[in-house]
Write a protein that holds these residues in place. Structure first.
Motif, PDB file in Angstrom:
ATOM      1  N   ASP A  89       0.877  -1.170   0.000  1.00 48.96           N
ATOM      2  CA  ASP A  89       0.000   0.000   0.000  1.00 48.96           C
ATOM      3  C   ASP A  89       0.915   1.221   0.000  1.00 48.96           C
ATOM      4  O   ASP A  89       1.266   1.750   1.053  1.00 48.96           O
ATOM      5  CB  ASP A  89      -0.898  -0.040   1.228  1.00 48.96           C
ATOM      6  N   LEU A  90       1.303   1.658  -1.189  1.00 44.59           N
ATOM      7  CA  LEU A  90       2.378   2.635  -1.352  1.00 44.59           C
ATOM      8  C   LEU A  90       1.838   4.049  -1.217  1.00 44.59           C
ATOM      9  O   LEU A  90       1.070   4.514  -2.050  1.00 44.59           O
ATOM     10  CB  LEU A  90       3.043   2.440  -2.718  1.00 44.59           C
ATOM     11  N   ASN A  91       2.272   4.709  -0.152  1.00 47.26           N
ATOM     12  CA  ASN A  91       1.874   6.093   0.051  1.00 47.26           C
ATOM     13  C   ASN A  91       3.110   6.913   0.382  1.00 47.26           C
ATOM     14  O   ASN A  91       3.605   6.880   1.508  1.00 47.26           O
ATOM     15  CB  ASN A  91       0.844   6.209   1.176  1.00 47.26           C
ATOM     16  N   LYS A  92       3.651   7.561  -0.606  1.00 49.89           N
ATOM     17  CA  LYS A  92       4.781   8.486  -0.515  1.00 49.89           C
ATOM     18  C   LYS A  92       6.151   7.815  -0.516  1.00 49.89           C
ATOM     19  O   LYS A  92       7.054   8.282  -1.191  1.00 49.89           O
ATOM     20  CB  LYS A  92       4.648   9.411   0.700  1.00 49.89           C
ATOM     21  N   ALA A 110      -1.011   2.057  -5.352  1.00 51.51           N
ATOM     22  CA  ALA A 110      -0.250   3.301  -5.274  1.00 51.51           C
ATOM     23  C   ALA A 110      -1.170   4.500  -5.063  1.00 51.51           C
ATOM     24  O   ALA A 110      -2.073   4.756  -5.864  1.00 51.51           O
ATOM     25  CB  ALA A 110       0.573   3.496  -6.548  1.00 51.51           C
ATOM     26  N   HIS A 111      -0.909   5.238  -3.994  1.00 49.84           N
ATOM     27  CA  HIS A 111      -1.696   6.428  -3.678  1.00 49.84           C
ATOM     28  C   HIS A 111      -0.991   7.696  -4.162  1.00 49.84           C
ATOM     29  O   HIS A 111      -1.568   8.503  -4.878  1.00 49.84           O
ATOM     30  CB  HIS A 111      -1.916   6.522  -2.166  1.00 49.84           C
ATOM     31  N   HIS A 112       0.265   7.857  -3.748  1.00 54.24           N
ATOM     32  CA  HIS A 112       0.870   9.175  -3.891  1.00 54.24           C
ATOM     33  C   HIS A 112       2.372   9.024  -3.732  1.00 54.24           C
ATOM     34  O   HIS A 112       2.840   8.350  -2.809  1.00 54.24           O
ATOM     35  CB  HIS A 112       0.305  10.075  -2.776  1.00 54.24           C
ATOM     36  N   LEU A 113       3.122   9.629  -4.617  1.00 54.17           N
ATOM     37  CA  LEU A 113       4.564   9.746  -4.460  1.00 54.17           C
ATOM     38  C   LEU A 113       4.901  11.212  -4.227  1.00 54.17           C
ATOM     39  O   LEU A 113       4.392  12.098  -4.922  1.00 54.17           O
ATOM     40  CB  LEU A 113       5.292   9.221  -5.695  1.00 54.17           C
ATOM     41  N   PHE A 114       5.724  11.464  -3.246  1.00 52.89           N
ATOM     42  CA  PHE A 114       6.040  12.844  -2.890  1.00 52.89           C
ATOM     43  C   PHE A 114       6.757  13.577  -4.016  1.00 52.89           C
ATOM     44  O   PHE A 114       6.412  14.692  -4.373  1.00 52.89           O
ATOM     45  CB  PHE A 114       6.934  12.859  -1.650  1.00 52.89           C
ATOM     46  N   GLY A 115       7.817  12.948  -4.572  1.00 50.84           N
ATOM     47  CA  GLY A 115       8.647  13.675  -5.520  1.00 50.84           C
ATOM     48  C   GLY A 115       9.261  14.897  -4.852  1.00 50.84           C
ATOM     49  O   GLY A 115       9.614  14.884  -3.664  1.00 50.84           O
ATOM     50  N   SER A 116       9.372  15.987  -5.585  1.00 47.89           N
ATOM     51  CA  SER A 116      10.009  17.194  -5.049  1.00 47.89           C
ATOM     52  C   SER A 116       9.179  17.870  -3.964  1.00 47.89           C
ATOM     53  O   SER A 116       9.703  18.693  -3.202  1.00 47.89           O
ATOM     54  CB  SER A 116      10.289  18.190  -6.181  1.00 47.89           C
ATOM     55  N   THR A 117       7.872  17.539  -3.844  1.00 51.27           N
ATOM     56  CA  THR A 117       7.077  18.159  -2.785  1.00 51.27           C
ATOM     57  C   THR A 117       7.529  17.715  -1.400  1.00 51.27           C
ATOM     58  O   THR A 117       7.144  18.328  -0.406  1.00 51.27           O
ATOM     59  CB  THR A 117       5.578  17.846  -2.951  1.00 51.27           C
ATOM     60  N   ALA A 118       8.356  16.662  -1.305  1.00 55.97           N
ATOM     61  CA  ALA A 118       8.911  16.262  -0.006  1.00 55.97           C
ATOM     62  C   ALA A 118       9.680  17.419   0.626  1.00 55.97           C
ATOM     63  O   ALA A 118       9.723  17.553   1.855  1.00 55.97           O
ATOM     64  CB  ALA A 118       9.823  15.053  -0.178  1.00 55.97           C
TER      65      ALA A 118
END
Length: 379
Positions: A89-92, A110-118
């Motif tokens: 359950d991939l969240n970030k 997959a819910h959400h990957l942070f990317g540069s918003t981290a």
């Protein structure tokens, strides 16, 4: 099926959000359909290492900061039991379960990957760890099927190197107002944000827009409901902008209070630069509230532009304020858009989402059997 789901958190954790709500809702319906669900997640002070809740077996390992270190051992222990499918359950932050559970069929929700918003949320060291953790996705997950909760998340995965044919979209469900609950719109133009209060969600943009609207609409109000570690900073920002006396911070709310707050609203504000799936946006529409949201990944597909809400360029405070003035000036338009919002939200049920995920899981297991039979035949 015997499903082993792995998530950083369960829905009781203070850092839990929409992904954990999603997990609980679909897991309850999988159990109703006759499947077994075990959740492996991080521990928390005061919570037992193992318990069963509503048929969901919960196993906790380590704590939030140490979960990725505790995960391999805990996973090996659980994989000694009969398990048909391992679901990440991939969240970030990826957990790389296709490598850790290589002998078992794996699947990623997959819910959400942070990317540069981290870097908007965490300090540079932590943000860099998160960002680097995403770099290995194409190689580690190249043969793993994905379900993304939105087209935006699907596109994000494909941009990172996941094969498009390995990703399908199954939108999440929402909670609906209880039947018979009377929702009464406030007589004053009232705008609302409801959800987790985190720095990366940039709720300050909504406050800044509200400060611009208030001189033109002196009766306007802004309600902020939810919890998170950015609440104090947001309250200070309201004071700095001179609008603190018109902004109410409700804190964490239960279901009845949530629907009362939403029901009073003339517009729901969602100014995040990126989401997996804007659950709060769709729930607000289920309560008949038009949404004004950033035209950003994960939010742009949660409303009907011009009918159930408005999209504005992310970060454009004046565009946000202009749409708020549009709603504040026309109660009849708010009601018309509210009717369209209810119609838009109606199909997003947890029953539909859970059933479509089960179908995807079963297809994964069928394909795995075909692969094994082909390998045996070739040998």
């Amino acid at each position: 099926m015997r499903l082993l789901v792995v998530n950083w958190h369960d829905w009781h954790h203070p850092h839990a959000g929409g992904a954990e709500v999603h997990l609980r809702e679909v897991a309850l319906r999988w159990i109703e359909a006759g499947h077994r669900v075990t959740l492996l997640c991080s521990g928390e002070a005061g919570r037992p290492r193992g318990e069963t809740e509503d048929g969901i077996r919960i196993v906790r390992a380590g704590l939030r900061p140490t979960f990725n270190w505790a995960l391999p051992r805990a996973l090996r222990r659980l994989l000694r039991e009969p398990v048909d499918l391992v679901v990440e359950d991939l969240n970030k932050i990826p957990l790389y379960l296709p490598l850790l559970a290589a002998a078992r069929p794996t699947f990623v929700l997959a819910h959400h990957l942070f990317g540069s918003t981290a870097f908007l949320e965490a300090n540079p060291a932590v943000a860099s760890y998160v960002w680097l953790g995403e770099r290995g996705l194409p190689r580690a997950y190249r043969r793993t099927p994905f379900v993304a909760v939105s087209a935006s998340t699907r596109d994000d995965l494909v941009e990172r190197g996941i094969a498009p044919e390995n990703v399908e979209v199954v939108h999440g469900g929402i909670r609906f107002p209880p039947p018979g609950l009377a929702l009464r719109r406030s007589p004053h133009p009232t705008f609302t944000y409801l959800g987790r209060i985190k720095r990366y969600k940039q709720i300050e943009l909504a406050l800044a827009a509200f400060a611009r609207v208030l001189p033109d609409v002196p009766a306007a109000r802004f309600a902020v409901a939810g919890y998170g570690d950015h609440t104090s900073a947001l309250a200070r920002e309201a004071a700095r902008l001179g609008v603190a006396d018109r902004v109410t911070f409700h804190g964490r709310t239960g279901e009845p209070e949530k629907w009362r707050i939403l029901g009073e609203s003339w517009g729901f504000l969602y100014t995040s630069p990126k989401e997996g799936w804007g659950l709060s946006s769709v729930e607000a529409q289920a309560a008949g509230v038009p949404v004004i949201a950033s035209d950003s990944p994960g939010l742009r597909e949660t409303l009907l532009e011009g009918r159930s809400g408005f999209l504005v360029p992310h970060g454009d405070v004046e565009a946000l304020a202009a749409r708020m003035r549009t709603l504040a000036a026309d109660r009849d338009r708010v009601e018309r858009m509210g009717d369209a919002a209810r119609a838009f939200a109606a199909p997003f049920t947890w029953e539909r989402s859970a059933a479509r995920l089960l179908d995807a899981f079963e297809r994964r297991l069928r394909w795995r059997r075909i692969e094994r039979e082909g390998a045996r035949a070739a040998a």
